[in-house]
Motif scaffolding. Structure first.
Motif, PDB file in Angstrom:
ATOM      1  N   SER A 263      47.880  15.502  44.125  1.00  0.00           N
ATOM      2  CA  SER A 263      46.854  14.924  45.062  1.00  0.00           C
ATOM      3  C   SER A 263      45.978  13.608  44.582  1.00  0.00           C
ATOM      4  N   ARG A 264      45.435  12.739  45.491  1.00  0.00           N
ATOM      5  CA  ARG A 264      44.815  11.829  45.028  1.00  0.00           C
ATOM      6  C   ARG A 264      42.995  11.920  45.068  1.00  0.00           C
ATOM      7  N   THR A 265      42.893  12.654  46.176  1.00  0.00           N
ATOM      8  CA  THR A 265      41.301  12.751  46.613  1.00  0.00           C
ATOM      9  C   THR A 265      40.857  14.174  46.590  1.00  0.00           C
ATOM     10  N   PRO A 278      48.233   8.357  41.258  1.00  0.00           N
ATOM     11  CA  PRO A 278      47.293   7.411  41.261  1.00  0.00           C
ATOM     12  C   PRO A 278      46.845   6.798  42.159  1.00  0.00           C
ATOM     13  N   ARG A 279      45.650   5.962  42.011  1.00  0.00           N
ATOM     14  CA  ARG A 279      45.192   5.203  43.260  1.00  0.00           C
ATOM     15  C   ARG A 279      45.724   4.125  43.834  1.00  0.00           C
ATOM     16  N   HIS A 280      46.738   3.739  42.886  1.00  0.00           N
ATOM     17  CA  HIS A 280      47.310   2.353  43.358  1.00  0.00           C
ATOM     18  C   HIS A 280      48.785   2.827  43.626  1.00  0.00           C
ATOM     19  N   ALA A 284      51.644   4.978  41.711  1.00  0.00           N
ATOM     20  CA  ALA A 284      52.062   6.251  42.024  1.00  0.00           C
ATOM     21  C   ALA A 284      53.773   6.133  42.242  1.00  0.00           C
ATOM     22  N   PRO A 308      50.106  10.140  51.163  1.00  0.00           N
ATOM     23  CA  PRO A 308      49.522   8.876  50.857  1.00  0.00           C
ATOM     24  C   PRO A 308      48.742   8.008  51.971  1.00  0.00           C
ATOM     25  N   TRP A 314      52.045   1.444  50.463  1.00  0.00           N
ATOM     26  CA  TRP A 314      52.362   2.880  50.253  1.00  0.00           C
ATOM     27  C   TRP A 314      53.622   3.149  50.944  1.00  0.00           C
TER      28      TRP A 314
END
Length: 333
Positions: A263-265, A278-280, A284, A308, A314
């Motif tokens: 997961s990102r968030t 990763p956020r970018h 990712a 995403p 993305w």
């Protein structure tokens, strides 16, 4: 696979020469590209290419991408190169873009899956380029190379990933971890207007700007192309793709045994196997397949993945994850 695993150092000219000779002799060679590792055979030999389909368990009508050193070699496989294809080649080659063009009569029929069109790519990885250059000296005009994994499974982004897929005896050129990490964008240029068949790290807007016109959506008349089946890129674990709110809600309930979360968030409860996305988008993409393989190896039976973001950067990552999740949906239906 041990010391006799046929793992070759891609920085060693002798290893490049050995791999090039193997290709010229009609054998298979696994090679690094900037996207993923490929399972290669000389594209001008239908007998050599047949070994790819057999080794992967891949349907023979599912076409392969032919890797070439430059545009001059691409022209050998093409009946013609439409102007839009030439513009894309000039802008993005060497690099993670495949163009589909009309196929030259009598060339690479097996690699093309029997179609009248063919996918061509010029890889940027220095080891792939050295191999193509050396093989060309031996009469190999191009190398057909899908991802070096069993059909439908997670693509390999390291030499060790390839070794885990196949029996001893396959020559594997080690070029380190792949920089891009997901397969090339595929643009069909064979029917007048460019059509995006598979997203990659190049955005649709970047490609359209060079093409000089918007990319049309995939339609029923589009040629078959690599990596475009609904279910693909699947690990052994069940993949569920969940919007952030859905994932958060699901994690607040009782979770299944051997669950992993990517997961990102979304905050993940302690005790669960977790990797942080990763956020970018490019970062990712670079790690995506390695993460799926690692979670499999750590015993995950389910992998819950945060969907995403919806922005274009993305698209390639979202495409691969959607297909990985669809593999479970298909098997469950």
């Amino acid at each position: 696979m041990g010391e006799d695993a046929m793992l070759l150092n891609g920085q060693d000219p002798a290893a490049i020469a050995r791999a090039a000779q193997a290709l010229a002799d009609g054998a298979l060679v696994a090679l690094p590209t900037e996207t993923v590792y490929g399972l290669g055979a000389r594209a001008d030999s239908d007998a050599a290419v047949a070994q790819i389909f057999a080794a992967k368990g891949r349907p023979a009508d599912h076409p392969l991408i032919v890797h070439v050193l430059d545009v001059a070699d691409a022209e050998r496989f093409a009946q013609d190169l439409p102007p839009v294809a030439r513009r894309l080649m000039q802008a993005f080659w060497p690099g993670p873009l495949t163009v589909i063009v009309p196929r030259a009569a009598g060339m690479a029929a097996a690699a093309a899956g029997g179609q009248g069109s063919i996918g061509l790519r010029c890889p940027a990885h220095p080891v792939a380029r050295a191999l193509l250059a050396e093989a060309r000296k031996l009469g190999v005009l191009g190398v057909a190379a899908p991802s070096a994994n069993r059909f439908g499974r997670v693509s390999p982004t390291s030499a060790q990933h390839v070794l885990s897929e196949f029996e001893p005896g396959l020559l594997v050129l080690d070029g380190g971890d792949c920089e891009v990490g997901i397969e090339s964008s595929i643009v069909d240029c064979s029917r007048g207007h460019p059509v995006l068949l598979r997203p990659g790290v190049l955005t649709e807007a970047e490609i359209a700007a060079v093409a000089g016109e918007p990319l049309a959506p995939r339609d029923a008349a589009a040629p078959r192309a690599s990596g475009t089946l609904a279910a693909h890129y699947a690990p052994s674990a069940v993949v569920r793709l969940l919007a952030p709110a859905e994932l958060q809600a699901a994690l607040s309930k009782e979770t299944p045994h051997a669950l992993a979360v990517y997961s990102r968030t979304v905050a993940v409860p302690q005790g669960l196997l977790q990797r942080v996305m990763p956020r970018h988008a490019r970062a990712a993409a670079q790690e995506l397949f390695a993460v799926l393989r690692a979670l499999d190896a750590q015993g995950a039976r389910e992998i819950w993945i945060e969907t995403p973001p919806a922005d274009a950067a993305w698209d390639g990552v979202r495409d691969r994850l959607s297909r990985a999740a669809a593999a479970f949906s298909d098997s469950a239906s």
